[in-house]
Design a protein around this motif. Structure first.
Motif, short mmCIF file in Angstrom:
data_model
loop_
_atom_site.label_atom_id
_atom_site.label_comp_id
_atom_site.label_asym_id
_atom_site.label_seq_id
_atom_site.Cartn_x
_atom_site.Cartn_y
_atom_site.Cartn_z
N GLU A 6 0.83 -1.20 0.00
CA GLU A 6 0.00 0.00 0.00
C GLU A 6 0.87 1.25 0.00
OE1 GLU A 6 -2.56 -0.68 3.38
OE2 GLU A 6 -4.00 -1.75 2.13
N CYS A 189 -5.59 6.78 8.57
CA CYS A 189 -4.75 6.13 7.56
C CYS A 189 -5.41 6.11 6.19
CB CYS A 189 -4.42 4.70 8.00
SG CYS A 189 -5.86 3.57 8.01
N SER A 190 -6.74 6.19 6.14
CA SER A 190 -7.46 6.05 4.88
C SER A 190 -8.81 6.75 4.97
CB SER A 190 -7.68 4.57 4.57
OG SER A 190 -8.53 3.98 5.56
#
Length: 207
Positions: A6, A189-190
């Motif tokens: 990622e 994080c996302s």
């Protein structure tokens, strides 16, 4: 199922193979998953040790065959259960380092580096020498991943992003990420975790 790569950094992608957001947090449940992780990160497996009979044979050596491509080398070998256990231990150490505040994280990283089989090499970049860290010869897969993680964390620090290296604030997720947003205030994080956290906050306000 999430891919392993990622960020392209072992230091983050290995740490994030334990994902509290999932019903089953372990993303490296077996050697097959570890193989997939290594292949995605282009981390070769250790070479198998030659058997005593093959090394001491007096028979003439066969003509050398063409060297296999890196992808075929990866496909022809595999990590062991011992490798899996050792890599998980590296992940635990890595997550312990990342969970600390920047100043203490530096000290924890230094202590870890002192324990690893690191060698310093010099290469050239734009006509000038550049110091690089690599694993010593003959080390295990877990040791190589640990050295690579330390080197990448030092690169993050050198780029000025040490204070932007964080763990996701959307519990139970604790994925590691580097906040490269302009304001430097990113907490999640996302988008997945940001939306989940905002939804939880909204529900709490309506109670």
């Amino acid at each position: 199922m999430r891919q392993f790569v990622e960020t392209g950094l072992v230091a983050l992608d290995l740490a994030n193979t334990w994902d509290e957001y999932l019903a089953e947090p372990e993303r490296l449940p077996d050697v097959g998953a570890l193989r997939a992780f290594c292949e995605e990160l282009a981390e070769p497996f250790p070479s198998p040790s030659p058997s005593p009979s093959s090394s001491s044979s007096s028979l003439p050596s066969p003509s050398p065959s063409p060297s296999p491509s890196p992808s075929r080398v990866l496909a022809g070998r595999g990590p062991s259960e011992d490798d899996l256990e050792a890599v998980r231990a590296v992940r635990d150490r890595l997550r312990a380092v990342l969970s600390r505040e920047p100043a203490e994280r530096t000290r924890a990283l230094a202590r870890w580096a002192e324990e690893l089989p690191i060698r310093v090499t010099i290469d050239e970049a734009d006509g000038a020498p550049r110091q690089r860290l690599s694993a010593a010869e003959g080390v295990t897969l877990a040791e190589r991943l640990a050295v690579r993680s330390v080197a990448e964390l030092l690169d993050i620090a050198a780029s000025g992003d040490w204070d932007r290296l964080r763990l996701c604030a959307a519990g139970p997720c604790k994925d590691a990420f580097v906040d490269r947003s302009r304001p430097g205030k990113r907490q999640f994080c996302s988008t997945r975790c940001a939306n989940r956290a905002h939804a939880a906050t909204s529900r709490a306000r309506r109670r």
